[in-house]
Enzyme design. Structure first.
Site, mmCIF file in Angstrom:
data_model
loop_
_atom_site.group_PDB
_atom_site.id
_atom_site.type_symbol
_atom_site.label_atom_id
_atom_site.label_comp_id
_atom_site.label_asym_id
_atom_site.label_seq_id
_atom_site.Cartn_x
_atom_site.Cartn_y
_atom_site.Cartn_z
ATOM 1 N N GLU A 113 0.820 -1.209 0.000
ATOM 2 C CA GLU A 113 0.000 0.000 0.000
ATOM 3 C C GLU A 113 0.853 1.259 0.000
ATOM 4 O OE1 GLU A 113 -3.313 2.689 0.461
ATOM 5 O OE2 GLU A 113 -2.850 0.825 -0.590
ATOM 6 N N HIS A 116 2.607 1.915 -3.304
ATOM 7 C CA HIS A 116 1.632 2.490 -4.233
ATOM 8 C C HIS A 116 1.477 3.989 -3.996
ATOM 9 C CE1 HIS A 116 -1.824 2.864 -6.815
ATOM 10 N NE2 HIS A 116 -2.613 3.213 -5.813
ATOM 11 N N HIS A 178 -11.805 5.571 -8.801
ATOM 12 C CA HIS A 178 -10.351 5.745 -8.704
ATOM 13 C C HIS A 178 -9.645 5.036 -9.860
ATOM 14 C CE1 HIS A 178 -6.679 6.835 -6.746
ATOM 15 N NE2 HIS A 178 -6.333 5.603 -6.454
ATOM 16 N N HIS A 289 -20.538 -7.730 -17.472
ATOM 17 C CA HIS A 289 -19.196 -7.454 -17.993
ATOM 18 C C HIS A 289 -18.834 -8.436 -19.096
ATOM 19 C CE1 HIS A 289 -15.012 -6.286 -18.087
ATOM 20 N NE2 HIS A 289 -14.611 -7.473 -17.688
ATOM 21 N N HIS A 347 -4.721 -8.420 -16.977
ATOM 22 C CA HIS A 347 -6.002 -7.971 -17.525
ATOM 23 C C HIS A 347 -6.138 -6.454 -17.350
ATOM 24 C CE1 HIS A 347 -9.788 -9.067 -19.299
ATOM 25 N NE2 HIS A 347 -10.490 -8.466 -18.349
#
Length: 376
Positions: A113, A116, A178, A289, A347
C-alpha cells in the site's frame, strides 16, 4: 471524532511527499543528463512520455494492490499509523496482524500500500514539473500549458479518491472511480505526447474514412464502458461469481439481480439497507461485464482489421490486436483458473494499454477530406 482523526493523520505528510520527490528525481535526472543540449520542448516531451510510462505502472500496481487485498494495508491516510513508512509503524502492524493473521493489515500488505502511495506521489511530482515547464516554455513548445495544468488538477483529484478509498473502507463506487480516473490520466498524458510529436516531429494526422473514424470512436466508447464494468466486477469481488465459460452456472442466462448488483451507493458486500449482497447480484455484475465484452471485442477487432494496412496507424492496429488477444486470454483465465494473480494484473494492464493505443489512434487521425468522391 477520534475515528476521523485516526483515518486522516497528517503528521507524516511531509515524509510521504519526500518519498514521492525521491521517486521522481531518478526519471528527472535521467532525462536532464541525456538531453542537456536538447531544446526545452524535447525535454518536456520526454518527460511526458516518462510520466505516461510511470502512470501505466501506477495503474497496474494499483490493481496489484487491490488484488492482494492490500488497499487497507495502512488503515489511515496519507501515512501508515501516523508514520511515513511501515518501518515506524511496525508495532501497530504486528498487533493488527497478530489479531487477524489473514486480515487487511499485515507487514507485506502495508508495504504494498505504501509503495503504491509513494509511486502515486512521484507521478504527481513529475506532472507538477511538466506544468511548471509548460508555462515557462509556453512560447517555444507549441503545446498549450493548460494541458499539463488540467492534468495536475486531475492527479490531485485522483489523490483525493485514493484517500477516500482508504477512509471509506474500499467503498465500491469510490474504488471504481479511482480506477477510471487513473485511465483518464493515461488519456491526458497520451494526448500531450501526441501534441508534442505533431508540433516538433512533423507527425501528421492520418485521414480516415468517415466509417472508420466512426468505428474508432465507437470502439473507444465501448472500451470505456467495458472498463467501468470491469472495475465494478473487481471492486465488488464478483470475478468468481461465474466459474464456467462461456456459460454461467450451466446456463446462457443465469438467475441475476441487476437492481441490487448495480445499486451504486452502498458499502462493500452490502446492500443499501445494510444486508449482505446476494449471489444473484454478484452474478449480474459478472455476467454484464462478460456479455458486453463480446460487443467491445467485436468493435475493436473490426477496427484493427480496417486499419491494419493504414500508413501511420498500422503499428497501432497491430498493438490493438495483440492487446485484444491478451484481454481475451486473461479474461477467460480469470474465470476458469480461479482468478490467478498474474492473469488478473495482466487484464488491468491490457485495459490500460488499449486505452493508450486508442487514444493514440484518435490523436493520430482526422476525418478524411473528400474530393471528387475520393477520401484524402
Amino acid at each position: 471524532m477520534n475515528d476521523v482523526q485516526d483515518l486522516y493523520n497528517w503528521a507524516p505528510v511531509l515524509r510521504v511527499m519526500l518519498m514521492g520527490i525521491i521517486v521522481a528525481v531518478g526519471p528527472l535526472a535521467w532525462i536532464w543528463l541525456r538531453n542537456r543540449q536538447a531544446l526545452p520542448a524535447r525535454r518536456l516531451r520526454l518527460l511526458t512520455l516518462m510520466t505516461l510510462f510511470l502512470t501505466f505502472d501506477l495503474v497496474v500496481f494499483g490493481a496489484f494492490t487491490r488484488l492482494t487485498d492490500s488497499g487497507l494495508g495502512c488503515p489511515d491516510w496519507p501515512g501508515c499509523y501516523g508514520f511515513g513508512s511501515p518501518v515506524g509503524a511496525v508495532h501497530h502492524i504486528s498487533a493488527a496482524q497478530a489479531a487477524l493473521p489473514e486480515g487487511p493489515v499485515t507487514h507485506s500488505k502495508a508495504w504494498i500500500e505504501m509503495v503504491h502511495r509513494y509511486l502515486a506521489t512521484g507521478v504527481g511530482v513529475l506532472i507538477l514539473t511538466m506544468t511548471i515547464g509548460g508555462w515557462l516554455e509556453r512560447r517555444r513548445t507549441g503545446v498549450s500549458p493548460w494541458w499539463p495544468t488540467f492534468t495536475l488538477f486531475w492527479v490531485l483529484l485522483q489523490g483525493a479518491f485514493g484517500a477516500l478509498t482508504v477512509t471509506m473502507k474500499l467503498f465500491p463506487l469510490i474504488v471504481t472511480a479511482h480506477l477510471i480516473g487513473g485511465l483518464v490520466l493515461l488519456v491526458l498524458l497520451r494526448v500531450q505526447a501526441a501534441r508534442f510529436a505533431q508540433a516538433h516531429d512533423g507527425a501528421k494526422p492520418v485521414g480516415l474514412a468517415p466509417a472508420t473514424r466512426a468505428l474508432l470512436w465507437a470502439g473507444a466508447a465501448a472500451l470505456a464502458l467495458q472498463i467501468a464494468l470491469g472495475g465494478w466486477v473487481s471492486t465488488n469481488y464478483a470475478v468468481l461469481a461465474c466459474t464456467d465459460f462461456p456459460m454461467c452456472h450451466g446456463s446462457w442466462w443465469p438467475s441475476m439481480d441487476f437492481a441490487q448488483g448495480f445499486r451504486l451507493w452502498r458499502e462493500l458486500g452490502m446492500t443499501h439497507d445494510g444486508n449482505y449482497i446476494g449471489f444473484e447480484a454478484l452474478t449480474a455484475i459478472h455476467y454484464s461485464h462478460r456479455l458486453f465484452a463480446y460487443l467491445a471485442a467485436a468493435l475493436l477487432a473490426a477496427l484493427a482489421w480496417r486499419t491494419w494496412r493504414t500508413p501511420g496507424l498500422a503499428g497501432h492496429a497491430r498493438a490493438l490486436a495483440a492487446l485484444l488477444a491478451l484481454q481475451v486470454v486473461t479474461g477467460v483465465s480469470n474465470v476458469v483458473l480461479d482468478w490467478p494473480l498474474l492473469a488478473a494484473a495482466l487484464h488491468t494492464a491490457g485495459a490500460a494499454g488499449l486505452t493508450i493505443v486508442l487514444t493514440g489512434m484518435i490523436c493520430g487521425s482526422r476525418p478524411a477530406r473528400v474530393r471528387g468522391g475520393l477520401s484524402t
